[in-house]
Design an enzyme around this catalytic site. Structure first.
Site, short mmCIF file in Angstrom:
data_model
loop_
_atom_site.label_atom_id
_atom_site.label_comp_id
_atom_site.label_asym_id
_atom_site.label_seq_id
_atom_site.Cartn_x
_atom_site.Cartn_y
_atom_site.Cartn_z
N GLY A 69 0.82 -1.20 0.00
CA GLY A 69 0.00 0.00 0.00
C GLY A 69 0.85 1.25 0.00
O GLY A 69 2.04 1.19 0.28
N GLY A 91 2.29 5.55 4.60
CA GLY A 91 1.47 6.18 5.61
C GLY A 91 0.08 5.63 5.77
O GLY A 91 -0.76 6.21 6.44
N LYS A 105 0.79 0.29 7.41
CA LYS A 105 1.34 -1.06 7.25
C LYS A 105 2.17 -1.46 8.48
O LYS A 105 1.97 -2.53 9.04
CB LYS A 105 2.20 -1.15 5.97
CG LYS A 105 1.40 -0.87 4.72
CD LYS A 105 2.24 -0.96 3.47
CE LYS A 105 3.30 0.12 3.38
NZ LYS A 105 2.74 1.49 3.27
N THR A 106 3.06 -0.58 8.86
CA THR A 106 3.88 -0.86 10.04
C THR A 106 2.99 -1.03 11.27
O THR A 106 3.19 -1.94 12.07
CB THR A 106 4.89 0.28 10.25
OG1 THR A 106 5.57 0.52 9.02
CG2 THR A 106 5.88 -0.06 11.31
N HIS A 156 -5.87 36.13 -11.69
CA HIS A 156 -5.55 34.74 -12.04
C HIS A 156 -6.37 33.76 -11.19
O HIS A 156 -7.04 32.87 -11.70
CB HIS A 156 -4.04 34.53 -11.82
CG HIS A 156 -3.55 33.15 -12.11
ND1 HIS A 156 -2.79 32.85 -13.21
CD2 HIS A 156 -3.69 31.97 -11.45
CE1 HIS A 156 -2.48 31.57 -13.22
NE2 HIS A 156 -3.03 31.01 -12.16
N GLU A 157 -6.37 33.99 -9.89
CA GLU A 157 -7.07 33.05 -9.01
C GLU A 157 -8.58 33.13 -9.19
O GLU A 157 -9.27 32.11 -9.17
CB GLU A 157 -6.70 33.30 -7.54
CG GLU A 157 -5.24 33.03 -7.20
CD GLU A 157 -4.78 31.62 -7.57
OE1 GLU A 157 -5.60 30.69 -7.56
OE2 GLU A 157 -3.58 31.46 -7.89
N HIS A 207 -9.53 31.03 -12.07
CA HIS A 207 -9.67 29.62 -11.70
C HIS A 207 -11.03 29.37 -11.04
O HIS A 207 -11.72 28.41 -11.35
CB HIS A 207 -8.60 29.22 -10.68
CG HIS A 207 -7.25 28.94 -11.26
ND1 HIS A 207 -7.06 28.11 -12.33
CD2 HIS A 207 -6.02 29.37 -10.90
CE1 HIS A 207 -5.76 28.04 -12.60
NE2 HIS A 207 -5.11 28.82 -11.76
N ASP A 210 0.07 25.33 -13.78
CA ASP A 210 -1.26 25.03 -14.29
C ASP A 210 -1.16 24.35 -15.65
O ASP A 210 -1.84 23.36 -15.92
CB ASP A 210 -2.08 26.31 -14.47
CG ASP A 210 -2.32 27.02 -13.16
OD1 ASP A 210 -2.27 26.35 -12.12
OD2 ASP A 210 -2.55 28.25 -13.19
P1 ADP Z 1 3.20 2.84 6.66
O1 ADP Z 1 4.03 1.82 7.36
O2 ADP Z 1 2.08 2.24 5.86
O3 ADP Z 1 3.99 3.80 5.84
P2 ADP Z 1 2.68 3.63 9.33
O4 ADP Z 1 2.11 2.39 9.87
O5 ADP Z 1 4.11 3.87 9.64
O6 ADP Z 1 2.48 3.70 7.76
O7 ADP Z 1 1.78 4.85 9.80
C1 ADP Z 1 2.32 5.97 10.46
C2 ADP Z 1 1.37 6.49 11.51
O8 ADP Z 1 0.18 6.98 10.92
C3 ADP Z 1 0.93 5.42 12.46
O9 ADP Z 1 1.82 5.31 13.52
C4 ADP Z 1 -0.43 5.93 12.92
O10 ADP Z 1 -0.29 6.88 13.94
C5 ADP Z 1 -0.95 6.62 11.70
N1 ADP Z 1 -1.80 5.74 10.90
C6 ADP Z 1 -1.54 5.31 9.65
N2 ADP Z 1 -2.51 4.51 9.19
C7 ADP Z 1 -3.43 4.41 10.18
C8 ADP Z 1 -4.67 3.72 10.30
N3 ADP Z 1 -5.15 2.97 9.32
N4 ADP Z 1 -5.34 3.83 11.47
C9 ADP Z 1 -4.86 4.60 12.47
N5 ADP Z 1 -3.70 5.28 12.40
C10 ADP Z 1 -2.97 5.20 11.28
ZN ZN Z 2 -3.03 29.05 -11.44
MG MG Z 3 6.10 1.86 7.43
#
Ligand code: ADP
Ligand code: ZN
Ligand code: MG
Length: 619
Positions: A207, A210, A213-214, A431-432, A435, A508
């Site tokens: 995935g 963030g 996964k960890t 410009h903005e 948009h 843009d």
């Molecule tokens: P990855 O390993 O996928 O890059 P992490 O597990 O390191 O992501 O996520 C980093 C932090 O973000 C976690 O410690 C947690 O605080 C938050 N987080 C990420 N995903 C979730 C989730 N599904 N539910 C709750 N907290 C999450």
């Molecule tokens: Zn612009």
């Molecule tokens: Mg990770």
């Protein structure tokens, strides 16, 4: 909570090694400088003076060495010995002859007194230094010290950490359900082995960064109550060939002793990259050996029936070596994707537990405005909001803090320090607004929520915030065309009002062109080129990475032509909308220059006055 398992014996032997190293270096330095220190007591004179003194018959005797001549002057009175001087010789073949002519007693310099020591040290020191440097490198790689095969795995043992549980993870329900089963394997392996089922060995979490996964891997260990060995793939990529594979061997040895347990390899792609792909140097050898060792280990502990489950995480599954994905290795893949709106709300709830939330805060609204955020972004968002509230001296976090925090995360930090000139400000304002007006007519890309000419982040001088009201997974051709028109709205406004264009539209244009290219080459949205994918998508989940399709020169030209036409159509559409709404453009730009920001009701009031061109009404 992470215990680094370093035993005291090893650290003692390291200490002794260091002492030896210090003594060695000390002696070495002494050996280099001591002769100089000694000879420094003898006055040193230029070589020319020495020759002069010889010619004047003032020199009694001389010791001639490789890099030094020591000589004694004739004594002027019998009770006082002649002065001793030294000089640095230059290469001079006539010197012996000259000395003889002037009756100087001369000889080669005697070997230096401590020379045996010097010789000895010159044999010992270089290897010592080499070992020292080696150790230094190795130390930075392995805190374990002298022994290079030491595994760097951190162990999280149950009980000594704030345990991570499944309830700490949200928004990834399918992944959780799959891992639930793994927990059962770890808790009651007999239940499965007694009927001859093979417990899966490798589970690959796939995935974007963030997404948790960890966190999920830790939660599996926490739920099952087993030790958790964690190591990151990037730590394997070492300086010395052979260290990585030794480390893998060591890691699994430790793990087998503690079975049932979990070995977690984060960033698997760092070692598991396809062996055939890329790389100019032999540096791949190391990774390859490490990978091979990993495969061997995973095949190995099949036989001895230990319950070691290998969890691994990657955000680039397509780059993994196919050998890793064969049955009996990482044969289970669990997708950990970005959360949907409900998932985001659940994740926000988890992280909001830690902060004092005002009752008025509606997390579901925040979830709706954070489409595309991963779990880590949401955790960051809550923290950012809490920081803002604290800075403002509030005792609870309020909705306005969240709104501000979202903007920060989306657009980068506010940069009040950048000052625009009046003229620049004016251009940015038109410009903005351009948009915003064009964007308001294409609801697919979201509701226009804010226009600002307060510079933010690195690039944006101003920005128009258009937030989607719901998750969208499919976009129609019309949606994409509208989005291109919106992107060109800024530049078109500049054209209409000032009759010239500035560099501010570069980003843009890039985005509009990219979008148009995707329409033609990826989504088959072009009438001329037909529903063909000219550029293969790389999204294949665990699939083989695909190459770009070969195409004829003519096709390439047609694609370019088509992209140009799509962008130009968007441009014309933006011009049309803006010309029709020229007055509104003017009033809104003036208002924006006055207040720097337009948002909320006053913005919606403005936008409701937009006139729609005929062609669009029909469409
Ligand atoms: P990855 O390993 O996928 O890059 P992490 O597990 O390191 O992501 O996520 C980093 C932090 O973000 C976690 O410690 C947690 O605080 C938050 N987080 C990420 N995903 C979730 C989730 N599904 N539910 C709750 N907290 C999450
Ligand atoms: Zn612009
Ligand atoms: Mg990770």
């Amino acid at each position: 909570m992470a215990i680094k398992n370093e035993d005291p014996k090893r650290s003692r032997s390291r200490l002794i090694g260091n002492i030896f190293l210090l003594i060695g270096v000390g002696l070495f330095i002494f050996n280099i400088f001591a002769p100089q220190l000694l000879s420094n007591q003898i006055p040193r004179v230029p070589y020319s003076l020495f020759i002069h003194q010889v010619q004047e018959d003032q020199v009694a005797r001389a010791f001639i060495g490789q890099d030094q001549i020591r000589y004694q002057l004739r004594s002027s009175s019998p009770d006082r010995p002649g002065e001793v001087l030294s000089t640095t010789p230059i290469f001079d073949l006539n010197l012996p002859q000259l000395l003889e002519q002037h009756k100087v007693e001369f000889a080669a310099a005697p070997p230096q007194g401590n020379n045996w020591l010097g010789t000895l040290l010159s044999w010992i020191i270089p290897p010592l230094i080499f070992v020292g440097i080696f150790q230094l490198f190795n130390r930075s790689a392995t805190p374990g010290g002298l022994q290079i095969s030491k595994s760097k795995a951190k162990v999280y043992v149950q009980g000594d950490a704030p345990k991570v549980l499944f309830s700490d993870v949200a928004g990834v329900d399918e992944a959780k359900a799959e891992l639930e089963e793994i927990v059962q394997f770890l808790k009651t392996p007999e239940k499965y082995t007694s009927i001859g089922a093979r417990i899966p060995k490798g589970v690959l979490l796939v995935g974007p960064p963030g997404t948790g996964k960890t966190l999920l891997a830790k939660a599996v260990a926490g739920e099952a109550g087993v030790p958790f060995f964690s190591i990151s793939g990037s730590e394997f990529v070492e300086l010395f060939v052979g260290v990585g594979s030794a480390r893998v061997r060591d890691l699994f040895e430790q793990a087998k002793k503690q079975a049932p347990c979990i070995v977690f390899i984060d960033e698997l792609d760092a070692i598991g990259k396809s062996r055939t792909s890329g790389g100019f140097y032999g540096g791949n050898d190391e990774r390859e050996q490490t990978l091979n060792q990993l495969l061997t280990e995973m095949d190995g502990f099949n036989a001895d029936n230990t319950t070691v489950i290998v969890l691994a995480a990657t955000n680039r599954p397509e780059s993994l070596d196919p050998a890793l994905l064969r049955p009996g290795r990482f044969d289970r893949q669990v997708l950990v994707d970005r959360p949907d709106k409900i998932g985001r709300e659940a994740i926000l709830k988890i992280h909001a537990r830690k902060v004092a939330l005002d009752p008025s805060v509606d997390l579901s609204v925040i979830a709706g405005r954070t489409s595309g955020f991963a779990g880590a972004d949401l955790a960051n968002l809550v923290n950012e909001a809490a920081l803002l509230a604290a800075r403002a001296g509030r005792s609870t976090v309020q909705m306005q803090d969240f709104s501000e925090a979202i903007e920060r995360v989306v657009a980068g930090l506010e940069k009040k320090s950048r000052v625009l000139s009046e003229e620049e400000k004016k251009i940015v304002a038109y410009h903005e607004v351009g948009h915003a007006i064009v964007g308001a007519l294409s609801p697919a890309s979201g509701k226009v929520e804010k226009i600002s000419i307060v510079p933010r982040g690195m690039a944006a001088l101003g920005y128009t915030l258009q937030l989607p009201q719901e998750d969208r997974f499919l976009m129609s051709k019309e949606d994409m065309e509208a989005q291109i028109a919106t992107l060109l709205g800024g530049r078109s406004a500049e054209e209409i009002v000032f009759g010239r264009i500035t560099t501010g539209a570069a980003n843009d244009l890039q985005r509009a062109t990219d979008l148009a290219e995707k329409m033609v080459t990826t989504y088959g949205m072009s009438k001329v080129l037909g529903p063909l994918a000219y550029q293969q998508q790389q999204n294949g989940f665990l699939g083989v990475m695909s190459n770009q399709r070969f195409m004829s020169q003519k096709t390439a030209e047609m694609i370019d032509q088509e992209i140009k036409e799509i962008v130009e159509r968007g441009h014309q559409r933006a011009l049309e909308v803006l010309k029709l709404n020229r007055e509104l453009l003017e009033t809104m730009a003036q208002k924006l220059l006055e207040s720097e920001v337009i948002e909320g009701e006053s913005l919606q009031e403005f936008l409701s006055q937009i006139k729609r061109p005929e062609a669009l009404v029909a469409a």
